[in-house]
Design an enzyme around this catalytic site. Sequence first.
Site, PDB file in Angstrom:
ATOM      1  N   HIS A 251      -3.171  44.986 -25.012  1.00  0.00           N
ATOM      2  CA  HIS A 251      -3.242  44.880 -26.480  1.00  0.00           C
ATOM      3  C   HIS A 251      -3.161  43.414 -26.892  1.00  0.00           C
ATOM      4  O   HIS A 251      -3.890  42.953 -27.763  1.00  0.00           O
ATOM      5  CB  HIS A 251      -2.098  45.665 -27.137  1.00  0.00           C
ATOM      6  CG  HIS A 251      -2.157  47.140 -26.870  1.00  0.00           C
ATOM      7  ND1 HIS A 251      -3.312  47.884 -27.052  1.00  0.00           N
ATOM      8  CD2 HIS A 251      -1.224  48.019 -26.431  1.00  0.00           C
ATOM      9  CE1 HIS A 251      -3.073  49.147 -26.737  1.00  0.00           C
ATOM     10  NE2 HIS A 251      -1.813  49.258 -26.348  1.00  0.00           N
TER      11      HIS A 251
ATOM     12  N   LEU B  28     -16.695  37.352 -45.829  1.00  0.00           N
ATOM     13  CA  LEU B  28     -16.585  38.604 -45.076  1.00  0.00           C
ATOM     14  C   LEU B  28     -15.393  39.446 -45.547  1.00  0.00           C
ATOM     15  O   LEU B  28     -14.296  38.926 -45.722  1.00  0.00           O
ATOM     16  CB  LEU B  28     -16.385  38.251 -43.588  1.00  0.00           C
ATOM     17  CG  LEU B  28     -15.999  39.395 -42.651  1.00  0.00           C
ATOM     18  CD1 LEU B  28     -17.159  40.361 -42.474  1.00  0.00           C
ATOM     19  CD2 LEU B  28     -15.559  38.854 -41.289  1.00  0.00           C
TER      20      LEU B  28
ATOM     21  N   GLU C 267      -3.771  59.716 -34.516  1.00  0.00           N
ATOM     22  CA  GLU C 267      -3.354  60.362 -33.255  1.00  0.00           C
ATOM     23  C   GLU C 267      -2.601  59.391 -32.347  1.00  0.00           C
ATOM     24  O   GLU C 267      -1.842  59.830 -31.473  1.00  0.00           O
ATOM     25  CB  GLU C 267      -4.579  60.923 -32.530  1.00  0.00           C
ATOM     26  CG  GLU C 267      -5.226  62.127 -33.201  1.00  0.00           C
ATOM     27  CD  GLU C 267      -6.060  61.793 -34.429  1.00  0.00           C
ATOM     28  OE1 GLU C 267      -6.468  60.617 -34.574  1.00  0.00           O
ATOM     29  OE2 GLU C 267      -6.282  62.700 -35.259  1.00  0.00           O
TER      30      GLU C 267
ATOM     31  N   ASP D  13     -11.594  49.788 -28.033  1.00  0.00           N
ATOM     32  CA  ASP D  13     -10.933  50.665 -27.058  1.00  0.00           C
ATOM     33  C   ASP D  13     -10.920  50.056 -25.656  1.00  0.00           C
ATOM     34  O   ASP D  13     -11.818  49.284 -25.297  1.00  0.00           O
ATOM     35  CB  ASP D  13     -11.660  52.021 -27.045  1.00  0.00           C
ATOM     36  CG  ASP D  13     -10.836  53.103 -26.360  1.00  0.00           C
ATOM     37  OD1 ASP D  13      -9.600  52.931 -26.245  1.00  0.00           O
ATOM     38  OD2 ASP D  13     -11.426  54.110 -25.939  1.00  0.00           O
TER      39      ASP D  13
ATOM     40  N   SER E  20     -13.607  59.719 -32.035  1.00  0.00           N
ATOM     41  CA  SER E  20     -12.137  59.728 -32.141  1.00  0.00           C
ATOM     42  C   SER E  20     -11.631  59.649 -33.590  1.00  0.00           C
ATOM     43  O   SER E  20     -10.781  58.823 -33.928  1.00  0.00           O
ATOM     44  CB  SER E  20     -11.536  58.591 -31.298  1.00  0.00           C
ATOM     45  OG  SER E  20     -11.902  58.730 -29.938  1.00  0.00           O
TER      46      SER E  20
ATOM     47  N   SER F 206      -5.097  54.735 -34.622  1.00  0.00           N
ATOM     48  CA  SER F 206      -5.495  56.014 -35.219  1.00  0.00           C
ATOM     49  C   SER F 206      -4.265  56.846 -35.547  1.00  0.00           C
ATOM     50  O   SER F 206      -3.169  56.598 -35.036  1.00  0.00           O
ATOM     51  CB  SER F 206      -6.387  56.792 -34.249  1.00  0.00           C
ATOM     52  OG  SER F 206      -5.612  57.332 -33.199  1.00  0.00           O
TER      53      SER F 206
ATOM     54  N   ARG G 181     -17.399  58.796 -27.790  1.00  0.00           N
ATOM     55  CA  ARG G 181     -16.910  59.663 -28.869  1.00  0.00           C
ATOM     56  C   ARG G 181     -16.450  58.827 -30.059  1.00  0.00           C
ATOM     57  O   ARG G 181     -16.310  57.611 -29.969  1.00  0.00           O
ATOM     58  CB  ARG G 181     -15.807  60.594 -28.380  1.00  0.00           C
ATOM     59  CG  ARG G 181     -14.633  59.884 -27.733  1.00  0.00           C
ATOM     60  CD  ARG G 181     -13.517  60.873 -27.333  1.00  0.00           C
ATOM     61  NE  ARG G 181     -12.509  60.191 -26.534  1.00  0.00           N
ATOM     62  CZ  ARG G 181     -12.472  60.198 -25.192  1.00  0.00           C
ATOM     63  NH1 ARG G 181     -13.362  60.865 -24.504  1.00  0.00           N
ATOM     64  NH2 ARG G 181     -11.528  59.530 -24.562  1.00  0.00           N
TER      65      ARG G 181
ATOM     66  N   ARG H 110      -6.380  50.461 -20.187  1.00  0.00           N
ATOM     67  CA  ARG H 110      -7.033  50.569 -18.874  1.00  0.00           C
ATOM     68  C   ARG H 110      -7.338  49.198 -18.296  1.00  0.00           C
ATOM     69  O   ARG H 110      -7.200  48.959 -17.109  1.00  0.00           O
ATOM     70  CB  ARG H 110      -8.341  51.382 -19.001  1.00  0.00           C
ATOM     71  CG  ARG H 110      -8.123  52.871 -18.870  1.00  0.00           C
ATOM     72  CD  ARG H 110      -9.329  53.621 -19.332  1.00  0.00           C
ATOM     73  NE  ARG H 110      -9.484  53.550 -20.783  1.00  0.00           N
ATOM     74  CZ  ARG H 110     -10.616  53.838 -21.425  1.00  0.00           C
ATOM     75  NH1 ARG H 110     -11.686  54.186 -20.753  1.00  0.00           N
ATOM     76  NH2 ARG H 110     -10.664  53.779 -22.731  1.00  0.00           N
TER      77      ARG H 110
END
Length: 246
Positions: free
Chosen positions: A40, A134, A70, A23, A199, A68, A197, A27
């Site tokens: 991004h 992995l 959302e 995240d 999310s 997500s 959070r 910003r």
Amino acid sequence: MAVYGPHCLNQGKIPTHVAMIMDGNGRWAMSQGQQRTWGHNEGVSSVRKVVCYTNTLGVKYLTLYAFSEENWKRPKAEVDFIFSLVARYLKAEIEELDRQNVFVAYIGDFSKLGDDVQESLAYAQKRLSKNTGLTLIIALSYGSRSEIVHACKSLLVKVQSEEMGIEDIDQEAFSRFLQTSSYPDPDLLIRTSGELRISNFLLWQLAYSELYFSDRMWPEFESWHYLEAVAQYQQRKRRYGTIHSH
Ligand code: IPE
Ligand code: IPE
Ligand code: MG
């Protein structure tokens, strides 16, 4: 800068599964006087570094929250940019991921993804399908509540058709209907950007994960921040509800 290196972690337990909420791209870009999409783009370098470090540390599963359910509410231009970035990342990194013996898997609702994006995801998966190192799990168009509701529906179909009885439903049986059924629960969750959070990420699976929140924005999340998180994880006492044993 802390002088952490992978050798610092030799004495402690390495998490089997690390999950990350990547995240703060937007910003971070704005703070540099740039567009959100630039953030991004820069975030991809962090993905590259984190995958490489995860391998070095010997972590077996890495789940990255890339988009997500959302996030579909964001402007279409940003959404399109993110998906094209995921496709470009997989294309550009395929040789390197193969060299690192990485196996790739996805969780999320792909019904809303464009054909071209779906094709590039499928191609990468096929190309890396024989790898045994992995497991990189990319969460795309993922929402944990939807995943749980979907699992309930699939389970009800089994009960309705009498392939399963109500008495067969327990936590273990239920978790087999989740998209993460082949993977162990995350040992460590890292979220960048200072938000405290979850999310809608892996709500079921995170029941006993250790949580680590970093103030760094995702594009500025460096390997030593990751090592700091693992070092802190190694200090944690995981009790799972039992009493502390020395
Ligand atoms: C995380 O960065 C990437 C995605 C959610 C796709 P954000 O885009 O959420 O960046 P911030 O949190 O707005 O800074
Ligand atoms: C969570 O970040 C989703 C991803 C990192 C992919 P968001 O930026 O969407 O979360 P909120 O809106 O701050 O909770
Ligand atoms: Mg965000």
